[in-house]
Design a protein around this motif. Structure first.
Motif, mmCIF file in Angstrom:
data_model
loop_
_atom_site.group_PDB
_atom_site.id
_atom_site.type_symbol
_atom_site.label_atom_id
_atom_site.label_comp_id
_atom_site.label_asym_id
_atom_site.label_seq_id
_atom_site.Cartn_x
_atom_site.Cartn_y
_atom_site.Cartn_z
ATOM 1 N N GLY A 37 16.100 -19.880 -27.671
ATOM 2 C CA GLY A 37 16.990 -21.208 -27.679
ATOM 3 C C GLY A 37 18.290 -20.835 -26.803
ATOM 4 N N ARG A 38 18.659 -19.803 -26.279
ATOM 5 C CA ARG A 38 20.050 -19.408 -25.629
ATOM 6 C C ARG A 38 19.897 -20.062 -24.345
ATOM 7 N NH1 ARG A 38 23.455 -16.250 -27.497
ATOM 8 N NH2 ARG A 38 24.799 -15.091 -26.265
ATOM 9 N N PRO A 39 20.656 -21.091 -24.012
ATOM 10 C CA PRO A 39 20.569 -21.752 -22.543
ATOM 11 C C PRO A 39 21.086 -21.024 -21.526
ATOM 12 C CG PRO A 39 22.471 -22.718 -23.981
ATOM 13 C CD PRO A 39 21.790 -21.697 -24.689
ATOM 14 N N SER A 40 20.816 -21.439 -20.453
ATOM 15 C CA SER A 40 20.974 -20.639 -18.922
ATOM 16 C C SER A 40 20.958 -22.076 -18.065
ATOM 17 C CB SER A 40 20.148 -19.669 -18.636
ATOM 18 O OG SER A 40 20.772 -19.009 -17.615
ATOM 19 N N LEU A 41 21.831 -21.814 -16.987
ATOM 20 C CA LEU A 41 22.002 -23.039 -16.037
ATOM 21 C C LEU A 41 22.419 -22.575 -14.796
ATOM 22 C CD1 LEU A 41 22.094 -26.189 -15.754
ATOM 23 C CD2 LEU A 41 24.412 -26.136 -15.994
ATOM 24 N N ARG A 42 21.697 -23.144 -13.763
ATOM 25 C CA ARG A 42 22.070 -22.662 -12.228
ATOM 26 C C ARG A 42 21.580 -23.634 -11.392
ATOM 27 N NH1 ARG A 42 18.478 -21.486 -15.363
ATOM 28 N NH2 ARG A 42 18.364 -19.376 -15.394
ATOM 29 N N MET A 43 22.135 -23.551 -9.971
ATOM 30 C CA MET A 43 21.613 -24.341 -8.975
ATOM 31 C C MET A 43 20.450 -24.005 -8.468
ATOM 32 S SD MET A 43 23.474 -26.806 -9.587
ATOM 33 C CE MET A 43 23.388 -27.992 -8.212
ATOM 34 N N VAL A 44 19.494 -24.850 -8.238
ATOM 35 C CA VAL A 44 18.436 -24.435 -7.192
ATOM 36 C C VAL A 44 17.904 -25.742 -6.100
ATOM 37 C CG1 VAL A 44 17.218 -22.945 -9.125
ATOM 38 C CG2 VAL A 44 16.541 -25.223 -8.911
ATOM 39 N N LEU A 45 17.003 -25.393 -5.386
ATOM 40 C CA LEU A 45 16.695 -26.409 -4.400
ATOM 41 C C LEU A 45 15.436 -27.068 -4.629
ATOM 42 C CD1 LEU A 45 18.136 -24.759 -1.166
ATOM 43 C CD2 LEU A 45 19.378 -26.435 -2.616
ATOM 44 N N LEU A 46 15.356 -28.431 -4.414
ATOM 45 C CA LEU A 46 14.094 -29.200 -4.577
ATOM 46 C C LEU A 46 13.414 -28.826 -3.396
ATOM 47 C CD1 LEU A 46 12.523 -31.042 -6.177
ATOM 48 C CD2 LEU A 46 13.611 -32.924 -4.904
ATOM 49 N N LYS A 47 12.198 -28.456 -3.509
ATOM 50 C CA LYS A 47 11.510 -28.269 -2.245
ATOM 51 C C LYS A 47 10.165 -29.034 -2.321
ATOM 52 C CE LYS A 47 13.995 -25.375 -0.358
ATOM 53 N NZ LYS A 47 14.752 -25.722 1.001
ATOM 54 N N GLY A 48 9.858 -29.972 -3.365
ATOM 55 C CA GLY A 48 8.969 -30.805 -3.175
ATOM 56 C C GLY A 48 8.761 -31.640 -4.444
ATOM 57 N N HIS A 49 8.535 -33.083 -4.173
ATOM 58 C CA HIS A 49 8.356 -34.027 -5.272
ATOM 59 C C HIS A 49 7.555 -35.123 -5.098
ATOM 60 C CE1 HIS A 49 10.953 -36.135 -2.602
ATOM 61 N NE2 HIS A 49 10.662 -37.181 -3.319
ATOM 62 N N GLY A 50 7.065 -35.553 -6.125
ATOM 63 C CA GLY A 50 6.145 -36.584 -6.193
ATOM 64 C C GLY A 50 5.650 -37.211 -7.501
ATOM 65 N N PRO A 51 4.839 -37.911 -7.640
ATOM 66 C CA PRO A 51 4.074 -38.223 -9.003
ATOM 67 C C PRO A 51 3.591 -37.001 -9.953
ATOM 68 C CG PRO A 51 3.485 -39.918 -7.488
ATOM 69 C CD PRO A 51 3.979 -38.713 -6.894
ATOM 70 N N ASP A 52 3.444 -36.093 -9.169
ATOM 71 C CA ASP A 52 2.771 -34.784 -10.001
ATOM 72 C C ASP A 52 3.925 -33.977 -10.279
ATOM 73 O OD1 ASP A 52 3.296 -34.121 -7.349
ATOM 74 O OD2 ASP A 52 1.693 -32.611 -7.309
ATOM 75 N N GLY A 53 5.252 -33.933 -9.834
ATOM 76 C CA GLY A 53 6.234 -33.442 -10.376
ATOM 77 C C GLY A 53 7.278 -33.091 -9.281
ATOM 78 N N PHE A 54 8.171 -31.872 -9.976
ATOM 79 C CA PHE A 54 9.295 -31.758 -8.863
ATOM 80 C C PHE A 54 9.380 -30.099 -8.832
ATOM 81 C CE2 PHE A 54 10.322 -35.607 -11.031
ATOM 82 C CZ PHE A 54 11.273 -36.364 -10.120
ATOM 83 N N VAL A 55 9.199 -29.645 -7.588
ATOM 84 C CA VAL A 55 8.889 -28.215 -7.283
ATOM 85 C C VAL A 55 10.145 -27.362 -6.810
ATOM 86 C CG1 VAL A 55 7.563 -26.685 -5.746
ATOM 87 C CG2 VAL A 55 6.498 -28.860 -6.681
ATOM 88 N N PHE A 56 10.280 -26.422 -7.249
ATOM 89 C CA PHE A 56 11.320 -25.347 -6.712
ATOM 90 C C PHE A 56 10.484 -23.967 -6.802
ATOM 91 C CE2 PHE A 56 11.728 -25.464 -11.022
ATOM 92 C CZ PHE A 56 11.882 -24.069 -11.763
ATOM 93 N N TYR A 57 11.312 -22.924 -6.089
ATOM 94 C CA TYR A 57 10.582 -21.586 -5.846
ATOM 95 C C TYR A 57 11.933 -20.518 -6.344
ATOM 96 C CZ TYR A 57 7.102 -23.926 -3.303
ATOM 97 O OH TYR A 57 6.171 -24.574 -2.976
ATOM 98 N N THR A 58 11.291 -19.256 -6.840
ATOM 99 C CA THR A 58 12.332 -18.370 -7.294
ATOM 100 C C THR A 58 11.295 -17.070 -7.518
ATOM 101 O OG1 THR A 58 13.891 -17.653 -9.022
ATOM 102 C CG2 THR A 58 11.814 -18.641 -9.583
ATOM 103 N N ASN A 59 12.044 -15.944 -7.541
ATOM 104 C CA ASN A 59 11.586 -14.795 -8.040
ATOM 105 C C ASN A 59 10.931 -14.828 -9.380
ATOM 106 O OD1 ASN A 59 11.298 -11.855 -9.025
ATOM 107 N ND2 ASN A 59 12.439 -11.347 -7.104
ATOM 108 N N LEU A 60 9.632 -14.491 -9.600
ATOM 109 C CA LEU A 60 9.264 -14.419 -10.938
ATOM 110 C C LEU A 60 9.840 -13.458 -11.948
ATOM 111 C CD1 LEU A 60 5.493 -15.166 -10.068
ATOM 112 C CD2 LEU A 60 7.297 -16.947 -10.584
ATOM 113 N N ASP A 61 10.524 -12.436 -11.442
ATOM 114 C CA ASP A 61 11.106 -11.336 -12.291
ATOM 115 C C ASP A 61 12.522 -11.649 -12.593
ATOM 116 O OD1 ASP A 61 8.745 -10.035 -12.611
ATOM 117 O OD2 ASP A 61 9.156 -8.784 -10.636
ATOM 118 N N SER A 62 12.888 -12.624 -11.827
ATOM 119 C CA SER A 62 14.516 -13.110 -11.806
ATOM 120 C C SER A 62 14.740 -13.590 -13.441
ATOM 121 C CB SER A 62 14.778 -14.257 -11.087
ATOM 122 O OG SER A 62 14.300 -15.400 -11.603
#
Length: 193
Positions: A37-62
């Motif tokens: 439950g330890r929170p973390s917050l950062r800015m990312v960029l929305l790269k896709g959106h629609g009724p199926d959801g909101f998409v962003f990208y990142t390094n999976l090991d970050s």
């Protein structure tokens, strides 16, 4: 705008933000949490959106990638100061399909693609020179050919369960509209400011 479709309202507000925000109208705060439950917050960029959801990208090991894998519940926040509006979104995340991540990665600039290979995102870095040397190494490695998507770089899709639209009003008498997923439909209500 009066609507019972939260995505139509998002499209309208996002179009206005793209026209009025001077930089990164697609910037959103992404809140994650560790398994305890330890929170973390950062800015990312929305790269896709629609009724199926909101998409962003990142390094999976970050750090965020690890937190998303361990606790796949997130919150997003768009804040458009020029419009005096914000949108809060909450829901689970899931990885996008490899084909979706590949297609998006192919649209990035070559230097951004190389940077994804050179960066061990969120890991300690000895010096900027170390990163620049790794970047130069990737330039040499992929000289004269396309840069494929790194295996540990992909996207996430947030499937919203709650979407709140906040509009600033005079004297802090703000307008808050809440959409809550109800199966395949949405219920619409209002919140006190």
């Amino acid at each position: 705008m009066t609507t019972t479709d939260p995505f139509a309202l998002f499209d309208a507000w996002f179009a206005e933000a793209r026209a009025s925000e001077p930089n990164d109208s697609n910037a959103m705060a992404l809140a994650t949490a560790t398994p305890d439950g330890r929170p973390s917050l950062r800015m990312v960029l929305l790269k896709g959106h629609g009724p199926d959801g909101f998409v962003f990208y990142t390094n999976l090991d970050s750090r965020k990638g690890g937190e998303l894998a361990a606790n796949p519940q997130v919150a997003l926040l768009f804040h458009w100061k020029s419009l005096r509006r914000q949108i809060r979104i909450e829901g689970p995340v899931a990885p996008v399909a490899d084909s979706v991540a590949d297609a998006y990665f192919a649209t990035r600039s070559r230097d951004s693609q190389l940077g994804a290979w050179a960066s061990d995102q969120s890991r300690p870095l000895e010096s900027r020179a170390t990163f620049e040397a790794r970047f130069a190494g990737m330039q040499a490695r992929f000289e004269g050919r396309d840069v494929p998507r790194p295996p540990r770089w992909s996207g996430w899709r947030v499937t919203p369960e709650r979407i709140e639209y906040w509009q600033d009003r005079a004297h802090r008498l703000h307008e808050r509209t809440l959409f809550v997923r109800d199966g395949e439909d949405w219920t619409k209500g209002y919140l006190y400011p």
